[in-house]
Design a protein around this motif. Structure first.
Motif, PDB file in Angstrom:
ATOM      1  N   THR A 133       0.842  -1.197   0.000  1.00 27.77           N
ATOM      2  CA  THR A 133       0.000   0.000   0.000  1.00 27.77           C
ATOM      3  C   THR A 133       0.874   1.243   0.000  1.00 27.77           C
ATOM      4  O   THR A 133       1.752   1.398   0.849  1.00 27.77           O
ATOM      5  N   LEU A 186      -2.752   3.855  -3.129  1.00 23.19           N
ATOM      6  CA  LEU A 186      -2.562   2.881  -4.212  1.00 23.19           C
ATOM      7  C   LEU A 186      -2.173   1.548  -3.609  1.00 23.19           C
ATOM      8  O   LEU A 186      -1.352   1.486  -2.695  1.00 23.19           O
ATOM      9  N   ARG A 187      -2.753   0.472  -4.124  1.00 24.53           N
ATOM     10  CA  ARG A 187      -2.412  -0.873  -3.670  1.00 24.53           C
ATOM     11  C   ARG A 187      -2.003  -1.742  -4.843  1.00 24.53           C
ATOM     12  O   ARG A 187      -2.651  -1.738  -5.887  1.00 24.53           O
ATOM     13  N   VAL A 188      -0.924  -2.475  -4.635  1.00 23.06           N
ATOM     14  CA  VAL A 188      -0.401  -3.377  -5.657  1.00 23.06           C
ATOM     15  C   VAL A 188      -0.132  -4.724  -4.999  1.00 23.06           C
ATOM     16  O   VAL A 188       0.544  -4.795  -3.964  1.00 23.06           O
ATOM     17  N   VAL A 232       1.506  -8.565  -5.235  1.00 22.54           N
ATOM     18  CA  VAL A 232       2.531  -9.336  -5.944  1.00 22.54           C
ATOM     19  C   VAL A 232       2.786 -10.650  -5.215  1.00 22.54           C
ATOM     20  O   VAL A 232       2.489 -10.786  -4.024  1.00 22.54           O
ATOM     21  N   LEU A 238       6.074   2.293  -9.172  1.00 19.86           N
ATOM     22  CA  LEU A 238       4.712   1.781  -9.288  1.00 19.86           C
ATOM     23  C   LEU A 238       3.956   2.593 -10.324  1.00 19.86           C
ATOM     24  O   LEU A 238       4.006   3.830 -10.319  1.00 19.86           O
ATOM     25  N   PRO A 261      -2.300  -0.436 -10.009  1.00 18.36           N
ATOM     26  CA  PRO A 261      -2.576  -1.794  -9.521  1.00 18.36           C
ATOM     27  C   PRO A 261      -2.425  -2.885 -10.572  1.00 18.36           C
ATOM     28  O   PRO A 261      -2.309  -4.053 -10.224  1.00 18.36           O
ATOM     29  N   LEU A 317       5.473  -3.997 -11.019  1.00 19.37           N
ATOM     30  CA  LEU A 317       6.223  -3.347  -9.953  1.00 19.37           C
ATOM     31  C   LEU A 317       7.706  -3.459 -10.307  1.00 19.37           C
ATOM     32  O   LEU A 317       8.209  -4.559 -10.523  1.00 19.37           O
ATOM     33  N   PRO A 324       1.831  -7.891 -11.546  1.00 18.84           N
ATOM     34  CA  PRO A 324       0.865  -7.779 -10.446  1.00 18.84           C
ATOM     35  C   PRO A 324      -0.090  -8.962 -10.415  1.00 18.84           C
ATOM     36  O   PRO A 324      -0.341  -9.605 -11.438  1.00 18.84           O
ATOM     37  N   ARG A 336      -3.932 -10.166  -9.519  1.00 17.81           N
ATOM     38  CA  ARG A 336      -5.274  -9.597  -9.383  1.00 17.81           C
ATOM     39  C   ARG A 336      -5.934 -10.147  -8.130  1.00 17.81           C
ATOM     40  O   ARG A 336      -6.109 -11.355  -7.974  1.00 17.81           O
TER      41      ARG A 336
END
Length: 298
Positions: free
Chosen positions: A220, A243-245, A247, A268, A271, A275, A291, A293
């Protein structure tokens, strides 16, 4: 270790350090075995070489560091044989190394001196030969001479030589991903990020190779620029600018171990964008993680 104060985390840190030493020792042993296998193959089945298309001289220490930076991303899927090695791609004054298994990609550059004609000739070096080359670079020589062409790869350094056949496939175009412009760049401590990922919450999702379940870390980026690991029950971000990613946790830790610097730069783009993990001071060295989902992250 057992006498450490409860709750201090000292015992866990000792165990983590011991695990890293074991992993490094295992990697060294695998490289040595690969070198031995290649040398045995050369003795029992000597190759008839053809005139080379390209000869390069590269610093041995730089090449060793570049191989360490990309080796973790080499593919192992038998249905994608082109990815079972490292792409050696000459590009002007540098030799670029690329590895990918479709879920992650790693790149590194080495300064290189080519012959006067400087022809363009890349090669996919198979995994066993990559590991043998890395073991050979530990002999202490300052430079290594690489020969690419005629379907062969040859390395000579410190009075030793190894060679083998390059993989006869087309390598996927990596430039598409490396040209993406990130929206955010964060400078941070590699040790702090590694610690946060190792101890942070994860989710189990079918997002590993061949659809296997894997642990997923959700990073985050808050509106004020802080990077944290999201909790296990966190839903879509509701804070403006957050923002959230997500992995693959193991892939992220692999990339952090391969980078090995004190500081990192994370890039970044959103999402659903890769990354990127960059090493300051090494412009051509980076790792890209695809990333994952996560349905409830939007």
């Amino acid at each position: 270790m057992l006498g450490a104060v409860p709750g201090s985390g000292a015992a866990e840190r000792v165990l983590d350090a011991h695990l890293r030493r074991l992993e490094d020792g295992l990697a060294d042993a695998r490289r040595e075995l690969s070198l031995i296998r290649v040398m045995i193959d050369q003795r029992e089945q000597p190759m008839t070489t053809t005139p080379a298309d390209l000869r390069l001289t590269v610093p041995a220490e730089e090449l060793a560091a570049a191989l360490d930076a990309v080796r973790f991303a080499v593919g192992g899927d038998p249905e994608a044989p082109a990815l079972a090695g490292v792409l050696f791609e000459p590009d002007g004054p540098v030799l670029r190394l690329v590895a990918t298994d479709r879920y992650r990609m790693a790149l590194a550059e080495v300064s290189a001196t080519a012959g006067p004609d400087r022809p363009t000739c890349g090669a996919i070096v198979p995994t066993a030969l990559v590991d043998a080359l890395r073991a050979l670079l530990g002999a202490g020589a300052a430079e290594v001479a690489l020969t690419l062409g005629g379907g062969l790869v040859r390395a000579e350094t410190g009075g030793h030589r190894i060679e083998g056949a390059a993989l006869d496939f087309d390598y996927p175009d990596h430039r598409v991903l490396t040209r993406l412009e990130p929206e955010h760049r964060i400078d941070l401590s590699a040790a702090e990020l590694r610690g946060a990922v190792e101890t942070g919450a994860t989710r189990t999702l079918p997002s590993g190779p061949n659809g296997a379940d894997c642990a997923v870390t959700v990073l985050t980026l808050t509106a004020d620029g802080r990077l944290t690991v999201a909790g296990p029950d966190s839903g879509p971000g509701s804070v403006p600018g957050e923002l959230r990613v997500a992995v693959n946790r193991d892939f992220l830790l692999d990339a952090l171990r391969a980078a090995r610097p004190e500081q990192l730069v994370l890039e970044l783009g959103g999402p659903i964008a890769p990354l990127a993990i960059r090493t300051p001071g090494r412009a051509g060295t980076l790792s890209l993680l695809m990333p994952v989902r996560v349905p409830d992250l939007g």
